[in-house]
Design an enzyme around this catalytic site. Sequence first.
Site, PDB file in Angstrom:
ATOM      1  N   LYS A 157       0.853  -1.186   0.000  1.00  0.00           N
ATOM      2  CA  LYS A 157       0.000   0.000   0.000  1.00  0.00           C
ATOM      3  C   LYS A 157       0.889   1.236   0.000  1.00  0.00           C
ATOM      4  CE  LYS A 157      -3.656   2.366   2.453  1.00  0.00           C
ATOM      5  NZ  LYS A 157      -4.598   2.344   3.557  1.00  0.00           N
ATOM      6  N   LYS A 208      -2.108  -1.541  -3.887  1.00  0.00           N
ATOM      7  CA  LYS A 208      -2.956  -0.355  -3.879  1.00  0.00           C
ATOM      8  C   LYS A 208      -2.107   0.895  -3.942  1.00  0.00           C
ATOM      9  CE  LYS A 208      -5.927   2.052  -0.724  1.00  0.00           C
ATOM     10  NZ  LYS A 208      -6.266   2.138   0.650  1.00  0.00           N
TER      11      LYS A 208
END
Length: 331
Positions: A201, A254
């Site tokens: 992330k 992400k």
Amino acid sequence: MGFPAQRLRRLRKNENLRRLIRETHLSVDDLIMPLFVRPGKGIKQPIPSMPGNYQMSIDKLVEEVKLLEGLGIPGVILFGIPEKKDEMGSDAYSDEGIIQKTIMAIKREVKNILVITDVCMCEYTSHGHCGFIRKDEKTSSFDVDNDMTLELLVKESVSHAQAGADIIAPSDMMDGRVEAIRQGLDENGFEHIPIMAYSAKYASGFYGPFREAAESTPGFGDRSSYQMDPHNAEEALREVALDIEEGADIVMVKPALAYLDIIRIIRDKFNYPVAAYNVSGEFSIVKAAAEKGWIDEKRVALEILTSIKRAGADMILTYWAKDAAQWLKSK
Ligand code: PBG
């Protein structure tokens, strides 16, 4: 030159030929729809930065989940906006918390859809950071206390599972959280509940619209001390390796679009299911350009989702899930 004219082009001549040689197939089976829930009744409040998305009260959200089930979407992921935020983010792990109540309401009325819960503190803390904040009195600087936060994340995960969540998705990026959550779930009789870890992330500008939607913009500082530096790829492999070692069942990248290379290297290196989060900013830029008439939303959205699939994602969390399910049906 020894290369016959039209050697490659003759397989592209018509749609049936193109169908036969197509390598990537996007389908409703790949899609997960993110939803935002807020307190109240009868509320479906548009999120200005994310056209077509809403903050919904539980009753409205349950209606929406029924629709998504009807479209054949396999899962939803829930984000909560609590009644009140505090330093400890206590709504996140309260049995009466907004997410816990939402899961129970969905489970009462909708049978055939997975309920995934985002496990993080940022929507619940008054300062908007993803964990418990400790202030260093000497330097008057702030930092997120990793180990203290782990305890809160375990409580949050167990309470989601108790309410009926099907998959737990920690998005906080604290070190050791997958192991701690796995252990907490197992000790409480939830050995069967999978963990979808937000493993790679990045500290990204693409989360802007989401922070408005979830009302979770940090009150001070940013998330660079716990989210990844966009310049790094090898580090993503280390994050994923650790999460798998700690017990992650699905690993996530992400954002998705600016990180397609990361999805690909993870797909090639680990044989674990890979999720990709097509985040708010990736959605909103297309919406905004489409509103101006500069691009064709449906065409671009399907192209983006296909590229994420082609890069190696097994599943895609996307604000287009509902629209794409309809587009793919009528194709
Ligand atoms: C953190 C979380 C974020 C998103 C999903 N989970 C925001 C953040 O890290 O600031 C962003 C998703 C998006 O932009 O669509 N709980």
